[in-house]
Motif scaffolding. Structure first.
Motif, mmCIF file in Angstrom:
data_model
loop_
_atom_site.group_PDB
_atom_site.id
_atom_site.type_symbol
_atom_site.label_atom_id
_atom_site.label_comp_id
_atom_site.label_asym_id
_atom_site.label_seq_id
_atom_site.Cartn_x
_atom_site.Cartn_y
_atom_site.Cartn_z
ATOM 1 N N LEU A 171 0.860 -1.106 0.260
ATOM 2 C CA LEU A 171 0.122 0.017 -0.085
ATOM 3 C C LEU A 171 1.293 1.350 0.400
ATOM 4 O O LEU A 171 0.449 2.360 -0.474
ATOM 5 C CB LEU A 171 -0.725 0.429 1.072
ATOM 6 C CG LEU A 171 -2.373 -0.577 0.645
ATOM 7 C CD1 LEU A 171 -3.130 -1.360 2.399
ATOM 8 C CD2 LEU A 171 -2.821 -1.185 -0.184
ATOM 9 N N VAL A 172 1.961 0.885 0.634
ATOM 10 C CA VAL A 172 2.816 2.389 0.475
ATOM 11 C C VAL A 172 3.685 2.643 -0.888
ATOM 12 O O VAL A 172 3.580 3.453 -1.250
ATOM 13 C CB VAL A 172 3.900 2.146 1.881
ATOM 14 C CG1 VAL A 172 5.147 3.744 1.460
ATOM 15 C CG2 VAL A 172 3.673 2.625 2.904
ATOM 16 N N ALA A 173 4.231 2.099 -1.460
ATOM 17 C CA ALA A 173 4.427 1.523 -2.493
ATOM 18 C C ALA A 173 3.525 2.087 -3.554
ATOM 19 O O ALA A 173 3.921 2.165 -4.680
ATOM 20 C CB ALA A 173 5.029 0.128 -3.180
ATOM 21 N N LEU A 174 2.053 1.737 -3.136
ATOM 22 C CA LEU A 174 1.159 2.225 -4.522
ATOM 23 C C LEU A 174 0.406 3.745 -4.648
ATOM 24 O O LEU A 174 -0.369 4.131 -4.793
ATOM 25 C CB LEU A 174 -0.256 1.287 -4.699
ATOM 26 C CG LEU A 174 0.235 -0.250 -5.487
ATOM 27 C CD1 LEU A 174 -0.877 -1.427 -4.724
ATOM 28 C CD2 LEU A 174 0.204 -0.307 -6.819
ATOM 29 N N ARG A 175 1.871 4.455 -2.952
ATOM 30 C CA ARG A 175 0.722 5.169 -2.492
ATOM 31 C C ARG A 175 -0.579 5.736 -1.908
ATOM 32 O O ARG A 175 -1.257 6.523 -2.320
ATOM 33 C CB ARG A 175 1.605 6.689 -3.845
ATOM 34 C CG ARG A 175 2.680 6.436 -3.853
ATOM 35 C CD ARG A 175 3.674 7.445 -3.118
ATOM 36 N NE ARG A 175 3.593 8.648 -2.910
ATOM 37 C CZ ARG A 175 3.280 9.674 -1.941
ATOM 38 N NH1 ARG A 175 2.732 8.602 -1.140
ATOM 39 N NH2 ARG A 175 2.464 10.664 -1.892
ATOM 40 N N LEU A 176 -1.220 4.682 -1.522
ATOM 41 C CA LEU A 176 -2.008 4.565 -0.897
ATOM 42 C C LEU A 176 -2.057 4.732 0.901
ATOM 43 O O LEU A 176 -3.531 5.184 1.522
ATOM 44 C CB LEU A 176 -2.911 3.209 -1.000
ATOM 45 C CG LEU A 176 -3.167 2.737 -2.855
ATOM 46 C CD1 LEU A 176 -3.668 1.487 -2.725
ATOM 47 C CD2 LEU A 176 -4.115 4.460 -3.297
ATOM 48 N N VAL A 177 -0.888 4.996 1.285
ATOM 49 C CA VAL A 177 -1.534 4.917 2.459
ATOM 50 C C VAL A 177 0.121 5.620 2.613
ATOM 51 O O VAL A 177 1.071 5.784 2.395
ATOM 52 C CB VAL A 177 -0.988 3.471 3.719
ATOM 53 C CG1 VAL A 177 -2.363 2.886 3.347
ATOM 54 C CG2 VAL A 177 -0.219 3.000 3.410
ATOM 55 N N GLU A 178 0.110 6.396 4.408
ATOM 56 C CA GLU A 178 1.281 6.505 4.978
ATOM 57 C C GLU A 178 1.954 5.838 5.661
ATOM 58 O O GLU A 178 0.519 6.338 7.238
ATOM 59 C CB GLU A 178 1.089 8.063 5.255
ATOM 60 C CG GLU A 178 2.305 8.865 5.730
ATOM 61 C CD GLU A 178 2.345 9.469 6.036
ATOM 62 O OE1 GLU A 178 3.481 10.842 5.365
ATOM 63 O OE2 GLU A 178 1.269 10.249 6.455
ATOM 64 N N VAL A 179 2.812 5.438 6.770
ATOM 65 C CA VAL A 179 2.708 4.513 7.633
ATOM 66 C C VAL A 179 3.886 5.149 8.766
ATOM 67 O O VAL A 179 4.555 6.062 8.153
ATOM 68 C CB VAL A 179 3.425 2.958 7.623
ATOM 69 C CG1 VAL A 179 4.136 2.426 8.890
ATOM 70 C CG2 VAL A 179 3.312 2.495 6.143
ATOM 71 N N ARG A 180 2.714 5.878 9.607
ATOM 72 C CA ARG A 180 3.684 6.323 11.275
ATOM 73 C C ARG A 180 3.803 5.261 11.979
ATOM 74 O O ARG A 180 4.045 4.932 11.992
ATOM 75 C CB ARG A 180 2.915 7.637 11.646
ATOM 76 C CG ARG A 180 2.338 9.129 10.269
ATOM 77 C CD ARG A 180 1.889 9.816 10.863
ATOM 78 N NE ARG A 180 1.757 10.818 9.271
ATOM 79 C CZ ARG A 180 0.413 11.992 9.544
ATOM 80 N NH1 ARG A 180 0.299 12.292 10.817
ATOM 81 N NH2 ARG A 180 0.978 12.733 8.308
ATOM 82 N N PRO A 181 4.760 5.693 13.202
ATOM 83 C CA PRO A 181 5.401 5.328 14.024
ATOM 84 C C PRO A 181 4.232 4.216 14.502
ATOM 85 O O PRO A 181 3.989 3.261 15.092
ATOM 86 C CB PRO A 181 6.083 5.755 15.067
ATOM 87 C CG PRO A 181 6.432 6.664 14.800
ATOM 88 C CD PRO A 181 5.171 7.462 13.550
ATOM 89 N N ASP A 182 3.118 5.004 14.963
ATOM 90 C CA ASP A 182 1.875 4.038 15.796
ATOM 91 C C ASP A 182 0.757 4.286 15.399
ATOM 92 O O ASP A 182 0.014 3.423 15.446
ATOM 93 C CB ASP A 182 1.958 5.098 17.367
ATOM 94 C CG ASP A 182 1.449 6.563 17.342
ATOM 95 O OD1 ASP A 182 1.361 6.794 16.319
ATOM 96 O OD2 ASP A 182 1.174 6.663 18.754
ATOM 97 N N HIS A 183 0.372 4.387 14.024
ATOM 98 C CA HIS A 183 -1.025 4.286 13.190
ATOM 99 C C HIS A 183 -0.355 4.524 12.091
ATOM 100 O O HIS A 183 0.420 5.062 11.613
ATOM 101 C CB HIS A 183 -2.021 5.328 13.267
ATOM 102 C CG HIS A 183 -2.101 5.968 13.262
ATOM 103 N ND1 HIS A 183 -0.235 7.752 13.499
ATOM 104 C CD2 HIS A 183 -1.866 7.662 12.419
ATOM 105 C CE1 HIS A 183 -0.197 8.623 13.133
ATOM 106 N NE2 HIS A 183 -0.896 8.989 12.153
ATOM 107 N N VAL A 184 -1.411 3.927 10.625
ATOM 108 C CA VAL A 184 -0.970 4.127 10.146
ATOM 109 C C VAL A 184 -2.714 5.279 9.115
ATOM 110 O O VAL A 184 -3.664 4.927 9.581
ATOM 111 C CB VAL A 184 -1.589 3.048 9.014
ATOM 112 C CG1 VAL A 184 -1.911 2.847 7.441
ATOM 113 C CG2 VAL A 184 -0.614 1.700 9.270
ATOM 114 N N ARG A 185 -1.911 5.946 8.401
ATOM 115 C CA ARG A 185 -3.118 7.182 7.833
ATOM 116 C C ARG A 185 -3.324 6.308 5.765
ATOM 117 O O ARG A 185 -2.073 6.678 5.433
ATOM 118 C CB ARG A 185 -2.830 8.603 7.615
ATOM 119 C CG ARG A 185 -3.716 9.949 7.395
ATOM 120 C CD ARG A 185 -2.694 10.637 7.452
ATOM 121 N NE ARG A 185 -1.182 11.124 6.839
ATOM 122 C CZ ARG A 185 -2.444 11.891 5.617
ATOM 123 N NH1 ARG A 185 -3.424 12.268 5.087
ATOM 124 N NH2 ARG A 185 -0.936 11.718 4.962
#
Length: 388
Positions: free
Chosen positions: A351-365
Motif C-alpha cells: 500500500l505504501v508502494a502504491l501511494r495509498l497509505v502513509e505509515v507512521r510510528p504508531d498508526h497508519v493513515r
C-alpha cells in the motif's frame, strides 16, 4: 489502417520500454524488433516529453530513465521469487559489475565469487561477506540470475542450483555490449567530487539548470511527465508551488499526450492525478492480487478507506480476525500467534508502494487515492420486487 497499426505498434514498443528499460535481441526478440522499427518516433517522443535518452544498436535497446525522486525505496529490485533486494544484494550487484567489467569473455560462477570476495575485502569498504553460509551464496546467485535476466550474462553450461549445493559450477559468456548500457547517471561516477552518499547521488543525477522561462517550463513539464509515468499517484501536496500550478493548468494536455502514447488513462481528482493502466501491465506492484497476501492487502485497504486511519495495534487485531474468518482459504499458519505481523507488514509495504497509505510510528493513515477501495453497503431487495 496502416497508420492505426503503426500507432499501436509504437504504443506497444513504448510500453515495453517502460516495463523493461533494457531490451536485448536475445532475451526480448519481439519487443526489441518493435523498438528498432519505431526507434526515431520513440526517441523523439521520449526526448520531447520526458528528457530521457533512448539508444539502440544491433543487440540492445536502452531507455535511460531517471527516478522522479531519490528517496523512494518502495520499489526495490526483486529476485525471481519476487523477494526484494536488501543492502547485501545491492552491494554484491555493484561488486559483480565491477568484476565483470575486467573479466574475460567467459567466466564461471566460482571464479566470479572469488573475485567478488577479493573486491569486498578492499580497504575502506565496510562490507562483511564470506560466502560461508548458504544465505550468502543464495544472495550471490540472486544477483547473477538478475544479470542473466538483464542479458549481461549468458549461461553456457551448468546450473546455479548446483553451485548452491556445492555440487557443480556454471559457465557464462560475459556480454560487454549489455554491460556498457547498465549505468544511467547524468554524469560519469569518476567525475563526482562529493564524498558523502547523499551528495554523490545528488551530483550523479543532477540536470542542467534552465536559464530561460521557456526552458524552465520545458524542464518542469518533463519532470511532471516522468512522475506521472513512474509514480502510481501524483498528489498535488507533494509538488512545490510552481510544479503544482503548472500541472493544474496543463494537466489536460500532459495527460492527453501520455494517454495517446502509452494507453494509460488519466484519473484526475481534487488531490492529484493517477495514470491508470487498464491492462495492468505497467506496474511492479499489483492491486488487487489473488492468494493470501493479495486478499489481506485488499481487506486492509478497505478498512483504511472506510476509517481514514487506524492504530498499528488495531490493524494487527483486524488482520488476526480476518485470518480466523478466512483460514480455510488462506495459506497454512495464518492463525498462528504472531502471523498477523508478517501479513500486515506485507500488506502495508504494497500500500505504501502504491501511494495509498502513509505509515507512521504508531498508526497508519490512508492517502486520498485509497477511497477507490471503499465498499458501499449492499442493498437487499424484497422478494418479488424490482427496483426501477
Amino acid at each position: 489502417m496502416i497508420r492505426d497499426e503503426e500507432r499501436a505498434q509504437r504504443r506497444t514498443a513504448l510500453r515495453a520500454l517502460l516495463v523493461k528499460p533494457l531490451l536485448t535481441a536475445e532475451n526480448d526478440a519481439d519487443r526489441f524488433v518493435l523498438v528498432r522499427r519505431h526507434l526515431a518516433e520513440l526517441r523523439d517522443w521520449l526526448s520531447r516529453e520526458t528528457g530521457w535518452r533512448l539508444l539502440a544498436d544491433a543487440e540492445t535497446a536502452r531507455l535511460f530513465k531517471t527516478a522522479p525522486t531519490l528517496s523512494d525505496a518502495t520499489h526495490p529490485a526483486r529476485g525471481r521469487a519476487k523477494e526484494p533486494f536488501g543492502r547485501r544484494r545491492y552491494v554484491l550487484l555493484c561488486l559483480a559489475l565491477a568484476v565483470l567489467e575486467r573479466a574475460d569473455a567467459q567466466t564461471t560462477l566460482g571464479r566470479l565469487a572469488e573475485e567478488v570476495l577479493n573486491a569486498a575485502a578492499e580497504p575502506g569498504l565496510d562490507f562483511a561477506f564470506t560466502l560461508e553460509s548458504r544465505a550468502e551464496r543464495a544472495d550471490l546467485v540472486a544477483v547473477v540470475r538478475t544479470l542473466l535476466d538483464w542479458g549481461a550474462l549468458r549461461r553456457v553450461a551448468g546450473d546455479e542450483d548446483a553451485y548452491l549445493s556445492a555440487t557443480g559450477d556454471v559457465l557464462y559468456d560475459v556480454r560487454r555490449p549489455v554491460l556498457a548500457t547498465l549505468l544511467t547517471p547524468a554524469r560519469g561516477p569518476s567525475t563526482i567530487d562529493a564524498t558523502g552518499f547523499e551528495d554523490r547521488l545528488t551530483e550523479l543525477t543532477a540536470e542542467p539548470v534552465a536559464d530561460t522561462d521557456d526552458l524552465r517550463n520545458q524542464a518542469m513539464r518533463r519532470r511532471l511527465t516522468r512522475r506521472l509515468l513512474e509514480d502510481p499517484v501524483v498528489y498535488y501536496d507533494d509538488l512545490d508551488e510552481a510544479e503544482r500550478a503548472y500541472l493544474v493548468s496543463q494537466r489536460q494536455a500532459i495527460t492527453r499526450r501520455i494517454e495517446e502514447a502509452t494507453g494509460l488513462l488519466p484519473e484526475i481528482r481534487a488531490e492529484g492525478i493517477a495514470m491508470v493502466d487498464p491492462d495492468d501491465e505497467l506496474t511492479d506492484v499489483r492491486m488487487p492480487e489473488q492468494r493470501t497476501d493479495g486478499h489481506v492487502t485488499l481487506l486492509v485497504a478497505e478498512h483504511l478507506a472506510v476509517h481514514g486511519e487506524a492504530g498499528t495495534e488495531e490493524l494487527r487485531a483486524f488482520v488476526r480476525g480476518a485470518a480466523a474468518t478466512h483460514a480455510s482459504f488462506w495459506r497454512k499458519g495464518v492463525t498462528e500467534p504472531g502471523a498477523e505481523e508478517e501479513l500486515l507488514s506485507i500488506a502495508l509495504d504494497k500500500l505504501v508502494a502504491l501511494r495509498l497509505v502513509e505509515v507512521r510510528p504508531d498508526h497508519v493513515r490512508g492517502l486520498p487515492a485509497i477511497v477507490r477501495y471503499t465498499l458501499e453497503e449492499p442493498t437487499v431487495r424484497e422478494a418479488g420486487k424490482v427496483r426501477r
